[in-house]
Design a protein around this motif. Structure first.
Motif, PDB file in Angstrom:
ATOM      1  N   ASN A   1       0.899  -1.292  -0.145  1.00 24.18           N
ATOM      2  CA  ASN A   1      -0.196   0.207  -0.434  1.00 24.18           C
ATOM      3  C   ASN A   1       1.217   1.538   0.183  1.00 24.18           C
ATOM      4  OD1 ASN A   1      -2.028   1.624   0.265  1.00 24.18           O
ATOM      5  ND2 ASN A   1      -3.083   0.567   2.002  1.00 24.18           N
ATOM      6  N   PRO A   2       1.635   1.662  -1.323  1.00 23.71           N
ATOM      7  CA  PRO A   2       2.709   2.576  -0.987  1.00 23.71           C
ATOM      8  C   PRO A   2       2.011   4.075  -1.154  1.00 23.71           C
ATOM      9  CG  PRO A   2       2.488   1.540  -3.224  1.00 23.71           C
ATOM     10  CD  PRO A   2       1.802   0.980  -2.525  1.00 23.71           C
ATOM     11  N   GLU A   3       0.005   3.896  -1.082  1.00 22.19           N
ATOM     12  CA  GLU A   3      -0.088   5.288  -0.557  1.00 22.19           C
ATOM     13  C   GLU A   3      -0.384   5.740   0.252  1.00 22.19           C
ATOM     14  OE1 GLU A   3      -2.089   2.756  -2.965  1.00 22.19           O
ATOM     15  OE2 GLU A   3      -0.945   3.405  -4.330  1.00 22.19           O
ATOM     16  N   ASN A   4      -0.934   5.432   1.113  1.00 24.15           N
ATOM     17  CA  ASN A   4      -0.150   5.395   2.706  1.00 24.15           C
ATOM     18  C   ASN A   4       0.976   6.282   2.882  1.00 24.15           C
ATOM     19  OD1 ASN A   4      -2.780   4.555   3.357  1.00 24.15           O
ATOM     20  ND2 ASN A   4      -1.600   2.802   4.416  1.00 24.15           N
ATOM     21  N   ASP A   5       2.276   5.386   2.886  1.00 25.19           N
ATOM     22  CA  ASP A   5       3.120   5.881   2.713  1.00 25.19           C
ATOM     23  C   ASP A   5       3.821   8.113   2.124  1.00 25.19           C
ATOM     24  OD1 ASP A   5       3.850   4.588   5.200  1.00 25.19           O
ATOM     25  OD2 ASP A   5       5.232   3.190   2.948  1.00 25.19           O
ATOM     26  N   THR A   6       3.057   7.725   0.800  1.00 24.34           N
ATOM     27  CA  THR A   6       3.678   8.427   0.003  1.00 24.34           C
ATOM     28  C   THR A   6       2.673  10.181  -0.320  1.00 24.34           C
ATOM     29  OG1 THR A   6       2.516   7.302  -1.754  1.00 24.34           O
ATOM     30  CG2 THR A   6       4.641   6.939  -1.864  1.00 24.34           C
ATOM     31  N   ARG A   7       0.520   9.238   0.474  1.00 20.86           N
ATOM     32  CA  ARG A   7       0.441  10.138  -0.087  1.00 20.86           C
ATOM     33  C   ARG A   7      -0.197  11.050   1.605  1.00 20.86           C
ATOM     34  NH1 ARG A   7      -4.041   7.864  -3.266  1.00 20.86           N
ATOM     35  NH2 ARG A   7      -4.604   9.527  -2.205  1.00 20.86           N
ATOM     36  N   ARG A   8      -1.381   9.527   2.045  1.00 23.76           N
ATOM     37  CA  ARG A   8      -1.924  10.130   3.196  1.00 23.76           C
ATOM     38  C   ARG A   8      -0.837  10.189   3.937  1.00 23.76           C
ATOM     39  NH1 ARG A   8      -3.915   4.964   0.901  1.00 23.76           N
ATOM     40  NH2 ARG A   8      -5.871   5.466   0.429  1.00 23.76           N
ATOM     41  N   LYS A   9      -0.194  10.020   5.058  1.00 26.35           N
ATOM     42  CA  LYS A   9       0.789  10.210   5.944  1.00 26.35           C
ATOM     43  C   LYS A   9       1.261  11.669   5.335  1.00 26.35           C
ATOM     44  CE  LYS A   9       1.939   5.743   7.650  1.00 26.35           C
ATOM     45  NZ  LYS A   9       2.560   3.762   7.760  1.00 26.35           N
ATOM     46  N   LEU A  10       1.622  11.854   4.262  1.00 27.11           N
ATOM     47  CA  LEU A  10       2.723  12.845   4.390  1.00 27.11           C
ATOM     48  C   LEU A  10       1.306  14.196   4.538  1.00 27.11           C
ATOM     49  CD1 LEU A  10       4.522  14.568   2.394  1.00 27.11           C
ATOM     50  CD2 LEU A  10       2.857  14.253   0.623  1.00 27.11           C
ATOM     51  N   ARG A  11       0.240  13.784   4.166  1.00 29.57           N
ATOM     52  CA  ARG A  11      -0.449  15.116   4.381  1.00 29.57           C
ATOM     53  C   ARG A  11      -0.328  15.483   6.523  1.00 29.57           C
ATOM     54  NH1 ARG A  11      -4.937  12.721   2.914  1.00 29.57           N
ATOM     55  NH2 ARG A  11      -6.065  12.587   4.708  1.00 29.57           N
ATOM     56  N   LYS A  12      -0.634  13.940   6.789  1.00 32.28           N
ATOM     57  CA  LYS A  12      -1.201  14.185   8.376  1.00 32.28           C
ATOM     58  C   LYS A  12      -0.079  14.861   9.059  1.00 32.28           C
ATOM     59  CE  LYS A  12      -5.160  12.104   8.534  1.00 32.28           C
ATOM     60  NZ  LYS A  12      -6.206  13.949   8.903  1.00 32.28           N
ATOM     61  N   TYR A  13       1.221  14.150   8.711  1.00 32.79           N
ATOM     62  CA  TYR A  13       2.288  14.803   9.054  1.00 32.79           C
ATOM     63  C   TYR A  13       3.189  15.684   9.175  1.00 32.79           C
ATOM     64  CZ  TYR A  13       3.374   9.376   9.753  1.00 32.79           C
ATOM     65  OH  TYR A  13       4.198   8.032   9.551  1.00 32.79           O
ATOM     66  N   ALA A  14       2.255  16.304   8.018  1.00 33.02           N
ATOM     67  CA  ALA A  14       1.976  17.627   8.236  1.00 33.02           C
ATOM     68  C   ALA A  14       1.046  18.547   8.433  1.00 33.02           C
ATOM     69  CB  ALA A  14       2.266  18.243   6.435  1.00 33.02           C
ATOM     70  N   GLN A  15      -0.201  18.051   8.608  1.00 34.25           N
ATOM     71  CA  GLN A  15      -1.080  18.489   9.485  1.00 34.25           C
ATOM     72  C   GLN A  15      -0.479  18.459  11.214  1.00 34.25           C
ATOM     73  OE1 GLN A  15      -4.336  16.185   9.155  1.00 34.25           O
ATOM     74  NE2 GLN A  15      -5.233  16.948   6.976  1.00 34.25           N
ATOM     75  N   ALA A  16       0.715  18.103  11.328  1.00 26.16           N
ATOM     76  CA  ALA A  16       0.660  17.664  13.155  1.00 26.16           C
ATOM     77  C   ALA A  16       1.656  18.786  13.250  1.00 26.16           C
ATOM     78  CB  ALA A  16       1.130  16.395  13.497  1.00 26.16           C
ATOM     79  N   GLY A  17       2.455  18.989  12.278  1.00 28.74           N
ATOM     80  CA  GLY A  17       3.989  20.219  12.022  1.00 28.74           C
ATOM     81  C   GLY A  17       4.803  19.432  12.460  1.00 28.74           C
ATOM     82  N   ILE A  18       5.522  17.738  12.217  1.00 28.12           N
ATOM     83  CA  ILE A  18       6.106  17.312  12.592  1.00 28.12           C
ATOM     84  C   ILE A  18       7.528  17.760  11.200  1.00 28.12           C
ATOM     85  CG2 ILE A  18       7.903  15.107  12.360  1.00 28.12           C
ATOM     86  CD1 ILE A  18       4.608  14.018  12.355  1.00 28.12           C
ATOM     87  N   PRO A  19       8.447  18.381  11.563  1.00 27.31           N
ATOM     88  CA  PRO A  19       9.540  19.303  10.865  1.00 27.31           C
ATOM     89  C   PRO A  19       9.973  18.875   9.485  1.00 27.31           C
ATOM     90  CG  PRO A  19      10.098  20.051  13.331  1.00 27.31           C
ATOM     91  CD  PRO A  19       9.029  18.509  12.518  1.00 27.31           C
ATOM     92  N   LEU A  20      10.241  17.537   9.781  1.00 31.05           N
ATOM     93  CA  LEU A  20      10.551  16.410   8.869  1.00 31.05           C
ATOM     94  C   LEU A  20      10.137  14.996   8.340  1.00 31.05           C
ATOM     95  CD1 LEU A  20      14.281  17.093   9.359  1.00 31.05           C
ATOM     96  CD2 LEU A  20      13.444  18.601   7.576  1.00 31.05           C
ATOM     97  N   TYR A  21      10.221  14.863   6.993  1.00 29.49           N
ATOM     98  CA  TYR A  21       9.520  13.398   6.884  1.00 29.49           C
ATOM     99  C   TYR A  21      10.076  12.661   5.682  1.00 29.49           C
ATOM    100  CZ  TYR A  21       5.984  10.174   5.297  1.00 29.49           C
ATOM    101  OH  TYR A  21       5.154   9.094   4.635  1.00 29.49           O
ATOM    102  N   LEU A  22      10.780  12.189   5.791  1.00 29.02           N
ATOM    103  CA  LEU A  22      11.803  11.231   5.013  1.00 29.02           C
ATOM    104  C   LEU A  22      10.603   9.829   4.369  1.00 29.02           C
ATOM    105  CD1 LEU A  22      13.994  10.773   3.573  1.00 29.02           C
ATOM    106  CD2 LEU A  22      15.205  10.051   5.481  1.00 29.02           C
ATOM    107  N   ILE A  23      10.327   9.948   3.038  1.00 25.43           N
ATOM    108  CA  ILE A  23       9.839   8.935   2.743  1.00 25.43           C
ATOM    109  C   ILE A  23      11.759   8.151   2.043  1.00 25.43           C
ATOM    110  CG2 ILE A  23       8.709   7.679   0.684  1.00 25.43           C
ATOM    111  CD1 ILE A  23       6.719  10.237   0.948  1.00 25.43           C
TER     112      ILE A  23
END
Length: 186
Positions: free
Chosen positions: A115-137
């Protein structure tokens, strides 16, 4: 430093998620926007890449794997278990069952084949919403890494792409460069 969530999430969605998670302990479960996602046990290749990244950060940071991460702004409809969460070293040895997203400096996800969309799309949005400074995929399906920075609303304003083997410079507050030579495509 926050040692616990201000108030536990007790939504109906969260209660149902916890029941499903307990019923299927051999699966990796997450809930995003009220939808539960199950993945089979991670592969050896996936685990090796998680360790290759995490080991580089352990000496200076609190590096956690598969920890339940919550954010009040997700309104009890999302619980994620990132491959790697990095927080201030003062959290080393914590025994929190649920970790506050506000305390995470870096999230790392190795893209799942199922399920690559979870990591590349869904979590990308969620981590940004939470204000997490860095997200490495880390994407072994493409042999590349994407470092997202500067969260703003439900997206990141900064993005740096690199191929496996190229170093990745992590900015403030980590100020380190990751060696990606141990990563490989599958």
């Amino acid at each position: 430093m926050t040692t616990q969530l201000e108030r536990p999430v007790t939504t109906e969605e969260m209660r149902k998620f916890e029941e499903l998670d307990a019923a299927f302990p051999d699966y990796h479960a997450e809930m995003i926007d009220g939808e539960v996602y199950f993945e089979t046990v991670v592969t050896s290749a996936h685990g090796q890449m998680v360790m290759a990244i995490g080991a580089q950060l352990l000496a200076h940071w609190c590096v956690m794997t598969e920890v339940d991460t919550l954010y009040e702004g997700w309104r009890g409809k999302t619980i994620v278990r990132p491959d790697i969460s990095v927080a201030d070293p003062s959290y080393r040895g914590n025994q929190l069952r649920q970790f506050p997203a506000e305390e995470v400096i870096l999230m790392v996800e190795v893209v799942s084949e199922s399920n690559p969309e979870n990591d590349t799309r869904r979590k990308l949005r969620k981590y940004a919403q939470a204000g997490i400074p860095l997200y490495l995929i880390v994407n072994p399906l493409k042999g590349e890494c994407l470092l997202h920075s500067l969260p703003s609303g439900d997206h990141y304003r900064g993005r740096v792409e690199s191929k496996f083997g190229d170093p990745i410079t992590l900015g403030e507050p980590l100020n380190t460069t990751l060696d990606t030579s141990a990563l490989y495509a599958y």
